[in-house]
Design a protein around this motif. Structure first.
Motif, mmCIF file in Angstrom:
data_model
loop_
_atom_site.group_PDB
_atom_site.id
_atom_site.type_symbol
_atom_site.label_atom_id
_atom_site.label_comp_id
_atom_site.label_asym_id
_atom_site.label_seq_id
_atom_site.Cartn_x
_atom_site.Cartn_y
_atom_site.Cartn_z
ATOM 1 N N ALA A 93 0.805 -1.220 0.000
ATOM 2 C CA ALA A 93 0.000 0.000 0.000
ATOM 3 C C ALA A 93 0.838 1.270 0.000
ATOM 4 C CB ALA A 93 -0.928 -0.002 1.210
ATOM 5 N N THR A 94 2.138 1.155 0.258
ATOM 6 C CA THR A 94 3.014 2.329 0.292
ATOM 7 C C THR A 94 3.806 2.506 -1.009
ATOM 8 O OG1 THR A 94 4.888 1.119 1.278
ATOM 9 C CG2 THR A 94 3.257 2.069 2.794
ATOM 10 N N HIS A 95 3.413 1.789 -2.044
ATOM 11 C CA HIS A 95 4.092 1.861 -3.344
ATOM 12 C C HIS A 95 5.541 1.376 -3.265
ATOM 13 C CE1 HIS A 95 1.319 4.524 -6.018
ATOM 14 N NE2 HIS A 95 0.659 3.601 -5.357
ATOM 15 N N ARG A 96 5.737 0.348 -2.472
ATOM 16 C CA ARG A 96 7.000 -0.375 -2.464
ATOM 17 C C ARG A 96 6.739 -1.793 -2.954
ATOM 18 N NH1 ARG A 96 7.261 2.737 2.262
ATOM 19 N NH2 ARG A 96 9.141 4.027 2.466
ATOM 20 N N LEU A 97 7.782 -2.466 -3.428
ATOM 21 C CA LEU A 97 7.607 -3.854 -3.809
ATOM 22 C C LEU A 97 7.133 -4.655 -2.602
ATOM 23 C CD1 LEU A 97 10.775 -4.550 -6.002
ATOM 24 C CD2 LEU A 97 8.476 -3.931 -6.768
ATOM 25 N N ASP A 98 6.173 -5.541 -2.827
ATOM 26 C CA ASP A 98 5.666 -6.400 -1.751
ATOM 27 C C ASP A 98 6.627 -7.581 -1.612
ATOM 28 O OD1 ASP A 98 4.265 -8.140 -0.060
ATOM 29 O OD2 ASP A 98 2.328 -7.379 -0.748
ATOM 30 N N LEU A 99 7.629 -7.409 -0.794
ATOM 31 C CA LEU A 99 8.719 -8.383 -0.715
ATOM 32 C C LEU A 99 8.268 -9.777 -0.277
ATOM 33 C CD1 LEU A 99 11.568 -6.135 0.755
ATOM 34 C CD2 LEU A 99 10.951 -6.544 -1.631
ATOM 35 N N PRO A 100 7.435 -9.923 0.746
ATOM 36 C CA PRO A 100 7.019 -11.283 1.126
ATOM 37 C C PRO A 100 6.263 -12.011 0.016
ATOM 38 C CG PRO A 100 6.579 -9.743 2.909
ATOM 39 C CD PRO A 100 6.931 -8.916 1.712
ATOM 40 N N VAL A 101 5.375 -11.300 -0.660
ATOM 41 C CA VAL A 101 4.599 -11.928 -1.738
ATOM 42 C C VAL A 101 5.513 -12.320 -2.897
ATOM 43 C CG1 VAL A 101 2.859 -11.497 -3.518
ATOM 44 C CG2 VAL A 101 2.425 -10.828 -1.148
ATOM 45 N N LEU A 102 6.383 -11.411 -3.310
ATOM 46 C CA LEU A 102 7.290 -11.707 -4.415
ATOM 47 C C LEU A 102 8.240 -12.838 -4.051
ATOM 48 C CD1 LEU A 102 8.044 -8.052 -5.553
ATOM 49 C CD2 LEU A 102 6.726 -9.760 -6.821
ATOM 50 N N ALA A 103 8.741 -12.844 -2.825
ATOM 51 C CA ALA A 103 9.654 -13.913 -2.397
ATOM 52 C C ALA A 103 8.958 -15.269 -2.443
ATOM 53 C CB ALA A 103 10.177 -13.627 -0.996
ATOM 54 N N ALA A 104 7.696 -15.306 -2.046
ATOM 55 C CA ALA A 104 6.955 -16.574 -2.073
ATOM 56 C C ALA A 104 6.763 -17.064 -3.505
ATOM 57 C CB ALA A 104 5.606 -16.388 -1.387
ATOM 58 N N TRP A 105 6.411 -16.151 -4.418
ATOM 59 C CA TRP A 105 6.245 -16.545 -5.827
ATOM 60 C C TRP A 105 7.559 -17.038 -6.419
ATOM 61 C CZ3 TRP A 105 3.266 -11.484 -7.364
ATOM 62 C CH2 TRP A 105 1.929 -11.611 -6.992
ATOM 63 N N ILE A 106 8.646 -16.356 -6.093
ATOM 64 C CA ILE A 106 9.944 -16.742 -6.651
ATOM 65 C C ILE A 106 10.376 -18.093 -6.115
ATOM 66 C CG2 ILE A 106 12.408 -16.146 -6.636
ATOM 67 C CD1 ILE A 106 11.519 -13.200 -6.910
ATOM 68 N N ALA A 107 10.160 -18.351 -4.837
ATOM 69 C CA ALA A 107 10.483 -19.659 -4.276
ATOM 70 C C ALA A 107 9.663 -20.750 -4.968
ATOM 71 C CB ALA A 107 10.217 -19.666 -2.771
ATOM 72 N N HIS A 108 8.401 -20.448 -5.216
ATOM 73 C CA HIS A 108 7.505 -21.372 -5.928
ATOM 74 C C HIS A 108 8.026 -21.632 -7.344
ATOM 75 C CE1 HIS A 108 3.770 -23.223 -7.189
ATOM 76 N NE2 HIS A 108 3.409 -22.203 -7.961
ATOM 77 N N ALA A 109 8.432 -20.566 -8.035
ATOM 78 C CA ALA A 109 8.946 -20.703 -9.404
ATOM 79 C C ALA A 109 10.233 -21.521 -9.424
ATOM 80 C CB ALA A 109 9.188 -19.329 -10.009
ATOM 81 N N ARG A 110 11.093 -21.292 -8.455
ATOM 82 C CA ARG A 110 12.350 -22.033 -8.407
ATOM 83 C C ARG A 110 12.109 -23.515 -8.146
ATOM 84 N NH1 ARG A 110 15.588 -17.366 -5.057
ATOM 85 N NH2 ARG A 110 16.484 -16.293 -6.879
ATOM 86 N N ALA A 111 11.173 -23.817 -7.267
ATOM 87 C CA ALA A 111 10.858 -25.217 -6.988
ATOM 88 C C ALA A 111 10.301 -25.907 -8.232
ATOM 89 C CB ALA A 111 9.856 -25.305 -5.836
ATOM 90 N N LEU A 112 9.441 -25.201 -8.956
ATOM 91 C CA LEU A 112 8.881 -25.766 -10.185
ATOM 92 C C LEU A 112 9.963 -25.957 -11.241
ATOM 93 C CD1 LEU A 112 5.615 -23.638 -10.339
ATOM 94 C CD2 LEU A 112 5.731 -26.108 -10.006
ATOM 95 N N GLY A 113 10.903 -24.993 -11.320
ATOM 96 C CA GLY A 113 12.002 -25.122 -12.264
ATOM 97 C C GLY A 113 12.884 -26.301 -11.939
ATOM 98 N N THR A 114 13.164 -26.510 -10.678
ATOM 99 C CA THR A 114 13.971 -27.659 -10.260
ATOM 100 C C THR A 114 13.271 -28.963 -10.622
ATOM 101 O OG1 THR A 114 14.952 -26.416 -8.433
ATOM 102 C CG2 THR A 114 15.018 -28.819 -8.282
ATOM 103 N N ALA A 115 11.964 -29.004 -10.418
ATOM 104 C CA ALA A 115 11.205 -30.221 -10.702
ATOM 105 C C ALA A 115 11.210 -30.567 -12.189
ATOM 106 C CB ALA A 115 9.767 -30.056 -10.210
ATOM 107 N N ARG A 116 11.210 -29.559 -13.042
ATOM 108 C CA ARG A 116 11.166 -29.838 -14.480
ATOM 109 C C ARG A 116 12.555 -29.948 -15.098
ATOM 110 N NH1 ARG A 116 9.277 -24.447 -17.868
ATOM 111 N NH2 ARG A 116 11.078 -23.154 -17.372
ATOM 112 N N GLY A 117 13.586 -29.528 -14.366
ATOM 113 C CA GLY A 117 14.954 -29.709 -14.844
ATOM 114 C C GLY A 117 15.627 -28.483 -15.411
ATOM 115 N N TYR A 118 14.924 -27.368 -15.536
ATOM 116 C CA TYR A 118 15.543 -26.110 -15.959
ATOM 117 C C TYR A 118 14.720 -24.953 -15.415
ATOM 118 C CZ TYR A 118 12.110 -26.288 -19.818
ATOM 119 O OH TYR A 118 10.960 -26.377 -20.564
ATOM 120 N N PRO A 119 15.384 -23.847 -15.058
ATOM 121 C CA PRO A 119 14.713 -22.782 -14.302
ATOM 122 C C PRO A 119 13.779 -21.926 -15.145
ATOM 123 C CG PRO A 119 16.939 -22.132 -14.819
ATOM 124 C CD PRO A 119 16.821 -23.560 -15.271
#
Length: 257
Positions: free
Chosen positions: A102-128
């Motif tokens: 709400a303060t016009h800053r990046l929502d760090l917890p939300v973005l960190a969760a999505w990135i962790a999710h993306a990295r896990a999916l990339g590891t599972a499929r064999g490339y990021p």
């Protein structure tokens, strides 16, 4: 690198034949782009597949569930996480995401969760999955601070117009961001990129640009479709000549450096 954002089959085919280096796949470009349907994702994978089945042209999925701002509810956050899974399971090369608080800053917890999710999916499929922070970045109150946050989060690139509506008017900030990035993250310049504005934008030092390459459609719209609200009075389509010109200008710039 020329990235072309497209919203339909014509756009996919035109980006490929015109010489784009990467595709951002989305829907509803008139409102800045939204998450595309699964059918278009499958069509993009099929159109860009190489002989081995691995995409010959990288396709990045825009994950944005609605128009408007970038402060997301928990249910909307879950939708974007599901879009990230869709991109990974479809075999796309990357995702384009962003969220603010709400303060016009990046929502760090939300973005960190999505990135962790993306990295896990990339590891599972064999490339990021390649990670792009979209133009929610341009609404941040402090762009240099937001850049440092994006680096810390692990983004590969930031799509930005330099904090103003059109990239050609944000050249000074684009140059500053590019220098601050210092090779840690790519600055992808976008918004209003055309053959006329590209030379000035490239003077900022950026090496990647993002463009829709669209022109007004010359196809007459059926009056009945307009009357019923099934079509817009004015519509744009991806233009092959524009894609080709931008791609050749980018290639020429590279050889001059």
């Amino acid at each position: 690198m020329l990235e072309v954002c497209v919203e339909d089959l014509h756009g996919i085919d035109t980006a490929i034949t015109g010489g784009a280096g990467r595709i951002e796949l989305c829907a509803a470009l008139a409102v800045g782009g939204l998450t595309p349907p699964a059918s278009l994702i499958r069509a993009a994978v099929s159109a860009t597949a190489g002989r081995t089945g691995i995409p010959a042209l990288p396709v990045h999925l825009l994950a944005r569930p609605r128009e408007g701002g970038f402060v997301y509810s928990r249910r909307e956050q879950a939708m974007i996480a599901d879009d990230i899974r869709t991109a990974a399971e479809a075999g796309l090369a990357g995702i384009v995401i962003g969220a603010l608080d709400a303060t016009h800053r990046l929502d760090l917890p939300v973005l960190a969760a999505w990135i962790a999710h993306a990295r896990a999916l990339g590891t599972a499929r064999g490339y990021p999955l390649s990670l792009t922070l979209h133009r929610a970045f341009d609404l941040c109150a402090d762009l240099p601070a937001a850049l440092e946050a994006a680096v810390s989060l692990g983004f590969d690139r930031i799509l930005t117009s330099g904090g103003v509506p059109k990239a050609v008017d944000g050249v000074a900030m684009l140059g500053d961001l590019h220098r601050r990035a210092a090779g840690r993250i790519v600055i992808l310049a976008g918004s209003g990129v055309s053959p006329a504005t590209l030379p000035a934008i490239l003077k900022s030092g950026v090496h990647e640009v993002h463009a829709s390459c669209r022109v007004a459609s010359e196809t007459a719209t059926d009056p009945a479709e307009l009357r019923f609200g099934f079509a817009a009075a004015e519509r744009s389509v991806t233009d092959r000549d524009t894609v080709d010109r931008l791609a050749r200008m980018m290639a020429g710039h590279l050889t001059l450096e």
